[in-house]
Motif scaffolding. Structure first.
Motif, PDB file in Angstrom:
ATOM      1  N   GLY A  15      -0.516   0.937  -5.484  1.00  0.00           N
ATOM      2  CA  GLY A  15       0.171   2.184  -5.804  1.00  0.00           C
ATOM      3  C   GLY A  15       1.548   2.036  -6.400  1.00  0.00           C
ATOM      4  O   GLY A  15       2.209   3.036  -6.679  1.00  0.00           O
ATOM      5  N   ALA A  16       2.014   0.809  -6.602  1.00  0.00           N
ATOM      6  CA  ALA A  16       3.365   0.601  -7.145  1.00  0.00           C
ATOM      7  C   ALA A  16       3.451   1.097  -8.581  1.00  0.00           C
ATOM      8  O   ALA A  16       2.528   0.911  -9.371  1.00  0.00           O
ATOM      9  N   GLU A  17       4.573   1.721  -8.887  1.00  0.00           N
ATOM     10  CA  GLU A  17       4.843   2.228 -10.228  1.00  0.00           C
ATOM     11  C   GLU A  17       6.241   1.808 -10.643  1.00  0.00           C
ATOM     12  O   GLU A  17       7.112   1.635  -9.794  1.00  0.00           O
ATOM     13  N   GLU A  18       6.436   1.666 -11.952  1.00  0.00           N
ATOM     14  CA  GLU A  18       7.761   1.310 -12.464  1.00  0.00           C
ATOM     15  C   GLU A  18       8.276   2.417 -13.362  1.00  0.00           C
ATOM     16  O   GLU A  18       7.497   3.203 -13.900  1.00  0.00           O
ATOM     17  N   GLY A  19       9.588   2.459 -13.512  1.00  0.00           N
ATOM     18  CA  GLY A  19      10.177   3.454 -14.384  1.00  0.00           C
ATOM     19  C   GLY A  19      11.665   3.209 -14.558  1.00  0.00           C
ATOM     20  O   GLY A  19      12.247   2.298 -13.961  1.00  0.00           O
ATOM     21  N   PHE A  20      12.259   4.053 -15.403  1.00  0.00           N
ATOM     22  CA  PHE A  20      13.689   4.001 -15.695  1.00  0.00           C
ATOM     23  C   PHE A  20      14.295   5.380 -15.445  1.00  0.00           C
ATOM     24  O   PHE A  20      14.721   6.050 -16.378  1.00  0.00           O
ATOM     25  N   PRO A  21      14.323   5.831 -14.173  1.00  0.00           N
ATOM     26  CA  PRO A  21      14.788   7.195 -13.897  1.00  0.00           C
ATOM     27  C   PRO A  21      16.295   7.408 -14.060  1.00  0.00           C
ATOM     28  O   PRO A  21      16.731   8.543 -14.192  1.00  0.00           O
ATOM     29  N   VAL A 102       8.910   1.076   3.132  1.00  0.00           N
ATOM     30  CA  VAL A 102       8.752   2.368   2.463  1.00  0.00           C
ATOM     31  C   VAL A 102       7.385   2.968   2.792  1.00  0.00           C
ATOM     32  O   VAL A 102       7.279   4.151   3.125  1.00  0.00           O
ATOM     33  N   VAL A 103       6.340   2.164   2.730  1.00  0.00           N
ATOM     34  CA  VAL A 103       4.989   2.647   3.040  1.00  0.00           C
ATOM     35  C   VAL A 103       4.927   3.174   4.470  1.00  0.00           C
ATOM     36  O   VAL A 103       4.306   4.205   4.737  1.00  0.00           O
ATOM     37  N   ALA A 104       5.589   2.506   5.398  1.00  0.00           N
ATOM     38  CA  ALA A 104       5.568   2.918   6.809  1.00  0.00           C
ATOM     39  C   ALA A 104       6.161   4.308   7.027  1.00  0.00           C
ATOM     40  O   ALA A 104       5.835   4.964   8.022  1.00  0.00           O
ATOM     41  N   THR A 110      -1.502   9.183   3.358  1.00  0.00           N
ATOM     42  CA  THR A 110      -1.107   8.437   2.161  1.00  0.00           C
ATOM     43  C   THR A 110      -1.196   6.933   2.411  1.00  0.00           C
ATOM     44  O   THR A 110      -1.648   6.171   1.556  1.00  0.00           O
ATOM     45  N   GLN A 111      -0.778   6.494   3.597  1.00  0.00           N
ATOM     46  CA  GLN A 111      -0.883   5.072   3.946  1.00  0.00           C
ATOM     47  C   GLN A 111      -2.337   4.606   3.891  1.00  0.00           C
ATOM     48  O   GLN A 111      -2.632   3.525   3.389  1.00  0.00           O
ATOM     49  N   GLU A 112      -3.236   5.430   4.397  1.00  0.00           N
ATOM     50  CA  GLU A 112      -4.665   5.077   4.372  1.00  0.00           C
ATOM     51  C   GLU A 112      -5.196   5.019   2.952  1.00  0.00           C
ATOM     52  O   GLU A 112      -5.989   4.148   2.604  1.00  0.00           O
ATOM     53  N   GLU A 113      -4.746   5.959   2.107  1.00  0.00           N
ATOM     54  CA  GLU A 113      -5.159   5.955   0.692  1.00  0.00           C
ATOM     55  C   GLU A 113      -4.712   4.673   0.009  1.00  0.00           C
ATOM     56  O   GLU A 113      -5.448   4.103  -0.789  1.00  0.00           O
TER      57      GLU A 113
END
Length: 117
Positions: A15-21, A102-104, A110-113
């Motif tokens: 589920g990791a995503e990258e960006g330049f916010p 962060v996941v915790a 969402t954790q299960e997904e």
């Protein structure tokens, strides 16, 4: 570890995503909208990771290349100076720990997904 290896490793988490916010230089890795690591793509001088507050202090005392999180909450974030003295296995462990912290904090559903990705 170089910027390409760092990027690849961060994106290897479910589920990791990258960006330049923030701007075109600050590369941010998130899980479900929550940041788990940040760096400057031009200099790659520092990598910010979330850390347990007690562990954060211990790491700062033990390693000269670990400092309080630059532009982050100093209690919960560490910055790692990316000079050649940083062992890659330690950096990977700290990135992984950051992701797990962060996941915790995400909802159980969402954790299960994420586990199924």
């Amino acid at each position: 570890m170089n910027i390409i290896e760092y990027r690849k490793y961060c994106l290897s988490f479910p589920g990791a995503e990258e960006g330049f916010p923030f701007d075109e230089d600050t590369l941010v890795f998130k899980i479900k909208g929550k940041i788990f690591s940040i760096t400057d793509v031009d200099s790659f001088e520092l990598v910010n990771v979330k850390c347990d507050p007690v562990k954060a202090i211990n790491l700062r005392e033990k390693y000269p290349f670990v400092i309080p999180g630059y532009h982050m909450n100093k209690k919960h974030w560490n910055s790692i100076k990316m000079d050649h003295s940083v062992p890659e296995d330690l950096l990977k462990q700290w990135i992984s720990d950051s992701y797990q912290l962060v996941v915790a904090k995400l909802p159980k559903k969402t954790q299960e997904e994420l586990k199924s990705l």
